[in-house]
Design a protein around this motif. Structure first.
Motif, PDB file in Angstrom:
ATOM      1  N   UNK A 180       0.855  -1.187   0.000  1.00 30.07           N
ATOM      2  CA  UNK A 180       0.000   0.000   0.000  1.00 30.07           C
ATOM      3  C   UNK A 180       0.892   1.238   0.000  1.00 30.07           C
ATOM      4  N   UNK A 181       0.564   2.190  -0.847  1.00 36.37           N
ATOM      5  CA  UNK A 181       1.278   3.470  -0.884  1.00 36.37           C
ATOM      6  C   UNK A 181       0.259   4.573  -0.638  1.00 36.37           C
ATOM      7  N   UNK A 182       0.577   5.504   0.257  1.00 33.72           N
ATOM      8  CA  UNK A 182      -0.358   6.571   0.588  1.00 33.72           C
ATOM      9  C   UNK A 182       0.361   7.912   0.645  1.00 33.72           C
ATOM     10  N   UNK A 183      -0.221   8.921  -0.001  1.00 30.87           N
ATOM     11  CA  UNK A 183       0.351  10.272   0.062  1.00 30.87           C
ATOM     12  C   UNK A 183       0.246  10.796   1.484  1.00 30.87           C
ATOM     13  N   UNK A 184       1.291  11.482   1.950  1.00 32.09           N
ATOM     14  CA  UNK A 184       1.292  12.058   3.284  1.00 32.09           C
ATOM     15  C   UNK A 184       1.289  13.579   3.213  1.00 32.09           C
ATOM     16  N   UNK A 185       2.043  14.201   4.101  1.00 33.54           N
ATOM     17  CA  UNK A 185       2.116  15.663   4.121  1.00 33.54           C
ATOM     18  C   UNK A 185       2.820  16.176   2.869  1.00 33.54           C
ATOM     19  N   UNK A 186       2.331  17.304   2.331  1.00 34.08           N
ATOM     20  CA  UNK A 186       2.997  17.895   1.174  1.00 34.08           C
ATOM     21  C   UNK A 186       2.096  18.187  -0.007  1.00 34.08           C
ATOM     22  N   UNK A 187       0.785  18.037   0.182  1.00 30.57           N
ATOM     23  CA  UNK A 187      -0.154  18.439  -0.862  1.00 30.57           C
ATOM     24  C   UNK A 187       0.016  17.688  -2.158  1.00 30.57           C
ATOM     25  N   UNK A 188      -0.045  18.441  -3.271  1.00 29.53           N
ATOM     26  CA  UNK A 188       0.005  17.814  -4.587  1.00 29.53           C
ATOM     27  C   UNK A 188       1.355  17.144  -4.832  1.00 29.53           C
ATOM     28  N   UNK A 189       2.431  17.698  -4.251  1.00 26.67           N
ATOM     29  CA  UNK A 189       3.743  17.060  -4.405  1.00 26.67           C
ATOM     30  C   UNK A 189       3.771  15.680  -3.749  1.00 26.67           C
ATOM     31  N   UNK A 190       3.091  15.547  -2.620  1.00 24.02           N
ATOM     32  CA  UNK A 190       3.034  14.257  -1.938  1.00 24.02           C
ATOM     33  C   UNK A 190       2.262  13.240  -2.776  1.00 24.02           C
ATOM     34  N   UNK A 191       1.169  13.690  -3.405  1.00 30.29           N
ATOM     35  CA  UNK A 191       0.388  12.803  -4.268  1.00 30.29           C
ATOM     36  C   UNK A 191       1.220  12.356  -5.467  1.00 30.29           C
ATOM     37  N   UNK A 192       1.977  13.281  -6.021  1.00 27.31           N
ATOM     38  CA  UNK A 192       2.849  12.966  -7.148  1.00 27.31           C
ATOM     39  C   UNK A 192       3.948  11.996  -6.716  1.00 27.31           C
ATOM     40  N   UNK A 193       4.497  12.212  -5.515  1.00 28.68           N
ATOM     41  CA  UNK A 193       5.537  11.335  -4.979  1.00 28.68           C
ATOM     42  C   UNK A 193       4.993   9.928  -4.736  1.00 28.68           C
ATOM     43  N   UNK A 194       3.770   9.835  -4.208  1.00 29.93           N
ATOM     44  CA  UNK A 194       3.152   8.527  -3.977  1.00 29.93           C
ATOM     45  C   UNK A 194       3.034   7.756  -5.290  1.00 29.93           C
ATOM     46  N   UNK A 195       2.669   8.459  -6.352  1.00 31.27           N
ATOM     47  CA  UNK A 195       2.564   7.800  -7.659  1.00 31.27           C
ATOM     48  C   UNK A 195       3.943   7.345  -8.146  1.00 31.27           C
ATOM     49  N   UNK A 196       4.977   8.149  -7.881  1.00 26.69           N
ATOM     50  CA  UNK A 196       6.343   7.755  -8.258  1.00 26.69           C
ATOM     51  C   UNK A 196       6.780   6.504  -7.504  1.00 26.69           C
ATOM     52  N   UNK A 197       6.411   6.413  -6.215  1.00 22.14           N
ATOM     53  CA  UNK A 197       6.779   5.230  -5.435  1.00 22.14           C
ATOM     54  C   UNK A 197       6.049   3.992  -5.946  1.00 22.14           C
ATOM     55  N   UNK A 198       4.776   4.157  -6.288  1.00 22.30           N
ATOM     56  CA  UNK A 198       4.050   3.019  -6.855  1.00 22.30           C
ATOM     57  C   UNK A 198       4.748   2.532  -8.128  1.00 22.30           C
ATOM     58  N   UNK A 199       5.129   3.475  -8.968  1.00 20.88           N
ATOM     59  CA  UNK A 199       5.829   3.109 -10.208  1.00 20.88           C
ATOM     60  C   UNK A 199       7.170   2.448  -9.885  1.00 20.88           C
ATOM     61  N   UNK A 200       7.875   2.932  -8.863  1.00 20.76           N
ATOM     62  CA  UNK A 200       9.176   2.373  -8.476  1.00 20.76           C
ATOM     63  C   UNK A 200       9.041   0.884  -8.147  1.00 20.76           C
ATOM     64  N   UNK A 201       8.011   0.543  -7.359  1.00 20.09           N
ATOM     65  CA  UNK A 201       7.833  -0.862  -6.974  1.00 20.09           C
ATOM     66  C   UNK A 201       7.342  -1.717  -8.138  1.00 20.09           C
ATOM     67  N   UNK A 202       6.469  -1.169  -8.977  1.00 14.60           N
ATOM     68  CA  UNK A 202       6.003  -1.957 -10.125  1.00 14.60           C
ATOM     69  C   UNK A 202       7.128  -2.151 -11.143  1.00 14.60           C
TER      70      UNK A 202
END
Length: 370
Positions: free
Chosen positions: A130-152
């Motif tokens: 599970x990957x979840x965006x934390x503090x940081x607004x839209x940048x955090x959401x973008x980072x969460x998507x990058x982490x999902x891509x990293x693991x896939x």
């Protein structure tokens, strides 16, 4: 260019394999395989489905581990023969081939050595991430998507299938959360060291003034359940919501309310699935994830080892386990192991094996500074 000391390297490899053989208890593994094969050959094996799945699953796992070990021993023996031929004939091409083989074998031996450290109760299981965006607004959401891509991408590099259960997209960019399974042997033991809070520092592409932004995302990893796991879920403890699957920008994936959200009322655990076409299929997939999370929670409570099973997932300042710095310099550093890389782009593209290996060694008390 320095000449490779093949004799020394091969001696070291054989010593490493001897240690691995003792840790794996290869003789005991062969005895257990023989016993399981006898059970598997019984005509009434499938009279007890649960036991049959346990027997066949364990047999498959042990055969895979034994094959991995014996094939590596054979490769080392073949290397010794190749070196001997090259040295006798003073053949530079053969010795160059042997040098390349040596590096590949050393990498395989290191990976197998790390595998021997994965001896926890659930380490051999596949993983739900599970990957979840934390503090940081839209940048955090973008980072969460990058982490999902990293693991896939990591899974793709290793030819492991990925099954996406749910992705909740953020309004402007990125994702609020994602849930996906990585069908890899020892997936849980391998990826559980990735659990925790990840921190990104960069010039925000979403800030028109070009300011540096710090954002966070949380990663949680739980083991996939097996038939032998006794996790019962009372339907009365569930709230089931159905909704229409959606994609980026609110685009409709289908025209029916097939996506399912399960809320486990006693624990507050919420799981969604919108990957399948039918409501029933999505509910079944969501139940797989929910039961895996309930198992992790149950075992964590029993053993008082919540951090070992689920990691610290607060996703805020001071909780991070790894930093990804893109500005003012380029560096990814794991704060537990000290392992680092000066190539964040490669790391975010799935090149995380070294971080995982360092994490596994650290968790088992054998931290290697890198």
């Amino acid at each position: 260019m320095a000449t490779t000391d093949f004799d020394s390297e091969i001696r070291q490899l054989k010593a490493t394999m001897h240690t691995i053989e003792q840790v794996l208890d290869v003789d005991g593994m062969r005895r257990e395989i023989a016993e399981l094969e006898e059970q598997a050959g019984s005509p009434d094996l499938w009279d007890n489905q649960e036991n049959a799945q346990r027997v066949t699953g364990r047999l498959s796992q042990l055969n895979g581990e034994l094959e991995r070990f014996t094939s590596l021993v054979d490769r080392i023996d073949d290397l010794a023969v190749l070196v001997e031929m090259g040295q006798e004939e003073n053949d530079a091409d053969t010795l160059a081939e042997a040098d390349a083989d040596l590096e590949r074998i050393k990498k395989s031996a290191e990976a197998l050595e790390v595998r021997t450290l994965l001896n926890g109760e659930y380490d051999a299981r596949e993983a739900i991430v599970s990957v979840r965006a934390g503090a940081g607004g839209v940048d955090a959401a973008d980072f969460a998507e990058q982490l999902m891509r990293m693991y896939t991408r990591w899974a793709e590099r290793n030819k492991y299938p990925v099954e996406v259960f749910d992705v909740s997209y953020a309004e402007e960019a990125g994702i609020k959360s994602a849930e996906f399974a990585i069908h890899a042997p020892y997936g849980y033991g391998t990826l559980s060291v990735e659990a925790g809070t990840h921190r990104l520092v960069r010039i925000s592409p979403f800030d028109n003034q070009g300011r540096r932004q710090t954002s966070f995302a949380a990663v949680e990893v739980v083991p996939v359940l097996e038939q032998t796991d006794n996790i019962e879920v009372d339907e009365n403890d569930l709230r089931v919501d159905v909704f229409r699957s959606g994609g980026p920008g609110g685009q409709s994936v289908n025209t029916t309310d097939s996506a399912v959200r399960l809320t486990h009322l006693p624990t507050g655990i919420v799981v969604s699935c919108q990957n399948e076409k039918s409501q029933l299929q999505n509910k079944a997939s969501a139940m797989v994830v929910l039961k895996a999370k309930l198992l992790a929670r149950k075992k964590a409570e029993e053993a008082a080892l919540k951090k070992d099973l689920k990691g610290d997932v607060a996703a805020s300042w001071g909780d991070q386990m790894r930093n990804y710095v893109l500005n003012p310099y380029q560096l990814v550093k794991d704060l537990r192991t000290g392992h680092e890389s000066g190539n964040p782009s490669a790391v975010l593209d799935g090149d995380i094996d070294d971080f995982i290996e360092a994490g596994i060694r650290w968790r088992r008390g054998g931290v290697e500074q890198g």
